[in-house]
Design an enzyme around this catalytic site. Sequence first.
Site, short mmCIF file in Angstrom:
data_model
loop_
_atom_site.label_atom_id
_atom_site.label_comp_id
_atom_site.label_asym_id
_atom_site.label_seq_id
_atom_site.Cartn_x
_atom_site.Cartn_y
_atom_site.Cartn_z
N ASP A 170 19.36 -74.62 18.60
CA ASP A 170 18.32 -74.78 17.58
C ASP A 170 17.87 -73.44 17.01
OD1 ASP A 170 16.67 -76.29 15.98
OD2 ASP A 170 15.02 -76.32 17.43
N TRP A 174 16.28 -68.87 11.38
CA TRP A 174 16.99 -67.57 11.41
C TRP A 174 17.29 -67.14 9.98
CZ3 TRP A 174 21.68 -65.78 9.63
CH2 TRP A 174 22.17 -64.59 10.19
N HIS A 213 23.43 -71.89 9.54
CA HIS A 213 24.44 -72.72 10.22
C HIS A 213 25.77 -71.98 10.31
CE1 HIS A 213 21.55 -75.83 10.25
NE2 HIS A 213 21.53 -75.99 8.93
N LEU A 224 37.97 -75.56 30.54
CA LEU A 224 36.62 -75.98 30.15
C LEU A 224 36.70 -77.27 29.32
CD1 LEU A 224 33.54 -75.23 29.65
CD2 LEU A 224 34.36 -74.15 27.55
N SER A 272 14.89 -83.90 21.94
CA SER A 272 15.37 -84.41 20.66
C SER A 272 16.55 -85.38 20.77
CB SER A 272 15.73 -83.23 19.72
OG SER A 272 14.62 -82.40 19.54
C1 IPE Z 1 18.21 -80.92 17.49
O1 IPE Z 1 17.61 -80.02 16.65
C2 IPE Z 1 19.54 -81.29 16.95
C3 IPE Z 1 20.55 -80.23 16.97
C4 IPE Z 1 20.41 -79.02 17.44
C5 IPE Z 1 21.81 -80.62 16.45
P1 IPE Z 1 16.59 -80.47 15.53
O2 IPE Z 1 16.10 -79.20 14.92
O3 IPE Z 1 17.20 -81.46 14.64
O4 IPE Z 1 15.46 -81.20 16.41
P2 IPE Z 1 13.93 -81.42 16.09
O5 IPE Z 1 13.84 -82.03 14.75
O6 IPE Z 1 13.30 -80.05 16.12
O7 IPE Z 1 13.48 -82.30 17.19
C1 IPE Z 2 19.85 -76.43 14.57
O1 IPE Z 2 19.16 -75.57 13.76
C2 IPE Z 2 21.11 -76.92 13.91
C3 IPE Z 2 21.03 -78.31 13.44
C4 IPE Z 2 20.05 -79.14 13.66
C5 IPE Z 2 22.15 -78.77 12.69
P1 IPE Z 2 18.08 -76.11 12.76
O2 IPE Z 2 18.71 -76.33 11.44
O3 IPE Z 2 17.35 -77.27 13.33
O4 IPE Z 2 17.14 -74.86 12.66
P2 IPE Z 2 15.57 -74.88 12.57
O5 IPE Z 2 15.05 -75.60 13.77
O6 IPE Z 2 15.23 -75.60 11.30
O7 IPE Z 2 15.22 -73.44 12.55
MG MG Z 3 15.67 -77.41 14.50
#
Ligand code: IPE
Ligand code: IPE
Ligand code: MG
Length: 624
Positions: free
Chosen positions: A381, A386, A398, A490, A555
């Site tokens: 996350d 970032w 991403h 792995l 999540s």
């Molecule tokens: C969880 O992150 C899903 C992934 C890392 C793929 P999110 O950013 O979507 O989760 P919430 O919304 O903070 O719970």
């Molecule tokens: C996690 O990073 C990746 C996915 C959920 C695809 P986020 O996109 O949720 O990044 P933040 O939490 O918004 O910073």
């Molecule tokens: Mg997130």
Amino acid sequence: MRTKPQPTPAPLHSVTHARRSRAASRALMGEDPALRAGYRLCRRITRQHDPAIYALVQLMPAVLRPACWALWAAVTVLDDLADTPDTEPAQRAARVEAWTRALKQDLTAGTSTDPVRYAVVDTAGRWRLDLSDLQGAMARTREDALGLRFTDWAAWRAWCNEEIVPWGDQARQLLERAGAPMTLRLDRHADYEQFMDGTQLINMLTDLSTDLAQGHMLLPQEALEPFPGAEADLTQGRWSPAVAALIAELTALARRRVTRPAMTRGMHPGPANVLDTAADLMRLQLDAIEAAGPTLLTRPPRPSVAAHTRVLLPARLRSALAWSLTPLTVPGPRPPAVGVGDPGPATHDTGLRPPPPHPDGVRPPRIAADRMPSHVAVIMDGNGRWAEQRGLPRHEGHRAGTAALHEMVYGALEIGLRHLTLYTFSTENWKRGTEEITTILETVRHELDEGPFRDLDVRQRWSGRPDKLPEDLVHALRREQQRTRTRTGLTLTVCINYGGRDEITRTAAALAQAAREGEVDPHLLGEDDFARHLPYPDMPDVDLLWRTGNEQRTSNFLPWHATYAELHFTPGYWPDNDRRDLWQAITEYGRRQRRHGAVPAPLASPEKHRPSPDVPARPACPRH
Ligand code: IPE
Ligand code: IPE
Ligand code: MG
């Protein structure tokens, strides 16, 4: 002083071409000739000392047999040290202690100069066994050397539970690691305990002559008291009416205890066959004990070879069928250390390479085998934040996150982690803008085309729903899974369009379908049945769940597998992490005390708090 099962099975060896068997032995026991010699010695010890156990191990999948021999050889060696005749008890106890201490040191070092311990260390490393559970059992063996006496059945049972059962639990752990758990339905635990009691009693009756010759009386006072004079007669080797009545009572009791037909109901057919056959062998042994009469006091009774063959032949056939229908998770040899800056040679038979080293030349920490999680799951996350922090569009976050993902896979391979599961896109992430969703899925597609792990020993899998995902992406994910399915290093599971509740719902649907088709009885459903209908039944429980990005929630990630996971939350955004953060997470995990609802074993606890070697220093991820 552990009593040993004595029946003599007819060895049922299969004849294979020498070359094929050498290749198979390398695959099962590793490339190192010293290690292979260690495993072979363990097999010999098991076959010679405990033929019935050897026969039962032959009913395990071939890949698990060396591990079983190693564990059983360790029990035998310790037992012999505790039992050596013509040696002072204190000296015997000191020898057991020295062997136990050396094993602990060898486990930390990851190698041993002693062939049996080398096989045990390799087994623990390959299968990620937590051998700290055996500390208590080994301490009991040391106490045995000093002499044992039980007042009642409760004390006798407590001794069995502490000294013998933990070794059996290792075999159960092996089956679980391989993806074929010997899971007992909750209402069958009492049956299992009775069964274990029964086997111990049979072993004691079998070894009565040997134990009496050494001056040991392992039957509890409570069992002897109703038969006045029996104890004195036994110690003088006299077969009196009191002794005959005592033996008749105990054999009847043991027979009731090992006859538990419901114990294996609903269990995977492989482990069920091992337990059912163990029960059959135990009953044969009881027949031999009953037939022995007075000779029970002069030599251990043995059933006939013909009787054994009648039990073992069909058992071997059932075993071959059960395991041929079961895909197992098989670890390869432990990964060799990789030289800094050295991409390493491709191995001749597989063409696979070791992972590239860290750009700064940082070497992985040495993680003791019993401190290594079997399965690490990561919620990657913080990509969006970032990017925003740098004034970039979210999708740049991403893209940047993929470098961190590569790093984790390299780091996992370097330390020999078995399962890494990464949360890439959740069923809830469809709530995001189309542009962001498209970039995330395109990034995944690009990764699959580039194939950064193509030459590495990585078995790739995808977990999630196919619907809503672009068809070509689903196709590419499945193709990669198919291409890497035989790899043994792995297991990397990427969760894309994954939701934990969705996984549970689909599993429940599969179970309902199985019930409709009459394959399972809804009234008898246990956790094991549920686990067998999950998308990947061999995926082990998550030991360590790590989330980056300064959020403390799960999540909808792996709810079934992570019920007992150790949680690790770090503040840095995902793209700022590299393999050192994975190593740090695992090192911290190694310091945790896991109890799974139990009270910690007093002897094991100081060990559990042992500080692990630290991960090479790195600048901390920026906190947010
Ligand atoms: C969880 O992150 C899903 C992934 C890392 C793929 P999110 O950013 O979507 O989760 P919430 O919304 O903070 O719970
Ligand atoms: C996690 O990073 C990746 C996915 C959920 C695809 P986020 O996109 O949720 O990044 P933040 O939490 O918004 O910073
Ligand atoms: Mg997130």
